[in-house]
Design an enzyme around this catalytic site. Structure first.
Site, PDB file in Angstrom:
ATOM      1  N   CYS A   7      32.576 -44.532 -12.292  1.00 57.61           N
ATOM      2  CA  CYS A   7      33.568 -43.511 -11.925  1.00 57.61           C
ATOM      3  C   CYS A   7      34.031 -43.806 -10.502  1.00 57.61           C
ATOM      4  O   CYS A   7      33.904 -44.944 -10.032  1.00 57.61           O
ATOM      5  CB  CYS A   7      32.998 -42.104 -12.080  1.00 57.61           C
ATOM      6  SG  CYS A   7      31.579 -41.734 -11.034  1.00 57.61           S
ATOM      7  N   ASN A  10      30.563 -42.175  -7.936  1.00 60.40           N
ATOM      8  CA  ASN A  10      29.191 -42.378  -8.440  1.00 60.40           C
ATOM      9  C   ASN A  10      28.244 -41.259  -8.000  1.00 60.40           C
ATOM     10  O   ASN A  10      27.059 -41.481  -7.769  1.00 60.40           O
ATOM     11  CB  ASN A  10      28.634 -43.756  -8.028  1.00 60.40           C
ATOM     12  CG  ASN A  10      27.360 -44.168  -8.784  1.00 60.40           C
ATOM     13  OD1 ASN A  10      26.502 -44.848  -8.240  1.00 60.40           O
ATOM     14  ND2 ASN A  10      27.219 -43.755 -10.028  1.00 60.40           N
ATOM     15  N   CYS A  12      29.094 -37.859  -9.509  1.00 64.72           N
ATOM     16  CA  CYS A  12      29.261 -36.803 -10.518  1.00 64.72           C
ATOM     17  C   CYS A  12      29.234 -37.358 -11.947  1.00 64.72           C
ATOM     18  O   CYS A  12      28.259 -37.213 -12.666  1.00 64.72           O
ATOM     19  CB  CYS A  12      30.566 -36.034 -10.292  1.00 64.72           C
ATOM     20  SG  CYS A  12      30.636 -35.144  -8.716  1.00 64.72           S
ATOM     21  N   ARG A  13      30.330 -38.010 -12.366  1.00 69.72           N
ATOM     22  CA  ARG A  13      30.465 -38.362 -13.781  1.00 69.72           C
ATOM     23  C   ARG A  13      29.573 -39.519 -14.219  1.00 69.72           C
ATOM     24  O   ARG A  13      28.834 -39.395 -15.214  1.00 69.72           O
ATOM     25  CB  ARG A  13      31.937 -38.686 -14.098  1.00 69.72           C
ATOM     26  CG  ARG A  13      32.840 -37.474 -13.988  1.00 69.72           C
ATOM     27  CD  ARG A  13      34.294 -37.873 -13.950  1.00 69.72           C
ATOM     28  NE  ARG A  13      34.625 -38.611 -12.728  1.00 69.72           N
ATOM     29  CZ  ARG A  13      35.783 -39.193 -12.478  1.00 69.72           C
ATOM     30  NH1 ARG A  13      36.728 -39.168 -13.388  1.00 69.72           N
ATOM     31  NH2 ARG A  13      36.004 -39.804 -11.328  1.00 69.72           N
ATOM     32  N   SER A  14      29.644 -40.659 -13.523  1.00 72.30           N
ATOM     33  CA  SER A  14      28.871 -41.812 -14.017  1.00 72.30           C
ATOM     34  C   SER A  14      27.355 -41.634 -13.871  1.00 72.30           C
ATOM     35  O   SER A  14      26.607 -42.081 -14.754  1.00 72.30           O
ATOM     36  CB  SER A  14      29.353 -43.136 -13.407  1.00 72.30           C
ATOM     37  OG  SER A  14      29.194 -43.179 -12.013  1.00 72.30           O
ATOM     38  N   ASP A 123      37.644 -35.493 -13.442  1.00 69.23           N
ATOM     39  CA  ASP A 123      36.879 -35.485 -12.192  1.00 69.23           C
ATOM     40  C   ASP A 123      36.529 -34.040 -11.838  1.00 69.23           C
ATOM     41  O   ASP A 123      37.429 -33.227 -11.607  1.00 69.23           O
ATOM     42  CB  ASP A 123      37.744 -36.118 -11.102  1.00 69.23           C
ATOM     43  CG  ASP A 123      36.999 -36.278  -9.800  1.00 69.23           C
ATOM     44  OD1 ASP A 123      35.908 -35.689  -9.648  1.00 69.23           O
ATOM     45  OD2 ASP A 123      37.506 -36.988  -8.925  1.00 69.23           O
TER      46      ASP A 123
HETATM   47  P1  4NP Z   1      32.832 -38.898  -9.418  1.00 73.20           P
HETATM   48  O1  4NP Z   1      33.455 -37.662  -8.599  1.00 73.20           O
HETATM   49  O2  4NP Z   1      33.878 -40.000  -9.365  1.00 73.20           O
HETATM   50  O3  4NP Z   1      32.669 -38.336 -10.789  1.00 73.20           O
HETATM   51  O4  4NP Z   1      31.543 -39.248  -8.733  1.00 73.20           O
HETATM   52  C1  4NP Z   1      33.917 -37.767  -7.293  1.00 73.20           C
HETATM   53  C2  4NP Z   1      33.031 -37.691  -6.251  1.00 73.20           C
HETATM   54  C3  4NP Z   1      33.494 -37.761  -4.945  1.00 73.20           C
HETATM   55  C4  4NP Z   1      34.835 -37.924  -4.703  1.00 73.20           C
HETATM   56  C5  4NP Z   1      35.720 -38.042  -5.756  1.00 73.20           C
HETATM   57  C6  4NP Z   1      35.260 -37.960  -7.052  1.00 73.20           C
HETATM   58  N1  4NP Z   1      35.317 -37.994  -3.385  1.00 73.20           N
HETATM   59  O5  4NP Z   1      36.535 -38.008  -3.191  1.00 73.20           O
HETATM   60  O6  4NP Z   1      34.503 -38.012  -2.436  1.00 73.20           O
END
Ligand code: 4NP
Length: 154
Positions: A7, A10, A12-14, A123
């Site tokens: 993702c 790294n 939240c989703r992955s 997201d």
């Molecule tokens: P992820 O979510 O891609 O599912 O881990 C996010 C975590 C942090 C951010 C964006 C998406 N960020 O902008 O910091």
């Protein structure tokens, strides 16, 4: 077999997909035969544990993400992993840009591969609790089908 979920951050989703798939592989008796990992296309959260909201939502369904730490995907991962699964179209585009010509890894969009109701895991970072539940619902659905695919390929 080695599977890598990717993702953006790294956190939240992955990492959620990593924890869910690892749990389901254990239940299926395949934990020794499949290595599971996750990474982000971005570098901001390297070394951090998953987002507290992701950890809490996952733990309520029996998935403990607390030992996982964020890392950034690299072009070397295309030689190491057999299957690299992106959480959304933007992640997939970024991965295609990193993909070396001779990488062995098969690259795909996670939910589309398993014909989930939607193609992308949204997201949840700027969302409320409901976003994290939706992430888990989609990831559980696709992971059940991924386990079936892996069973057939081992
Ligand atoms: P992820 O979510 O891609 O599912 O881990 C996010 C975590 C942090 C951010 C964006 C998406 N960020 O902008 O910091």
């Amino acid at each position: 077999m080695r599977v890598l979920f990717v993702c953006l951050g790294n956190i939240c989703r992955s990492p959620t997909a990593e924890g869910v798939l690892r749990h389901k592989l254990r239940e299926a008796g395949l934990a020794d035969q499949v290595e599971v990992a996750s990474a982000g296309t971005g570098e901001w959260h390297i070394g951090k544990a998953p987002d507290k909201r992701s950890q809490r939502a996952a733990l309520l369904r029996g998935y403990d993400l607390s030992a996982q730490r964020a890392q950034q995907v690299s072009s070397a991962d295309f030689a190491r992993y057999d299957l690299i699964l992106a959480m959304d179209e933007s992640n997939l585009r970024n991965l295609k840009a990193l993909q070396p010509p001779q990488g062995k890894a098969e690259l795909d969009l996670f939910l589309r591969r398993y014909e989930a109701a939607v193609d992308e895991v949204p997201d949840p970072y700027y969302d409320g609790e409901q976003g994290f539940e939706q992430v888990l619902d989609l990831i559980e659905y696709a992971s059940d089908r991924l386990v079936i695919e892996l069973k057939g390929r081992l």
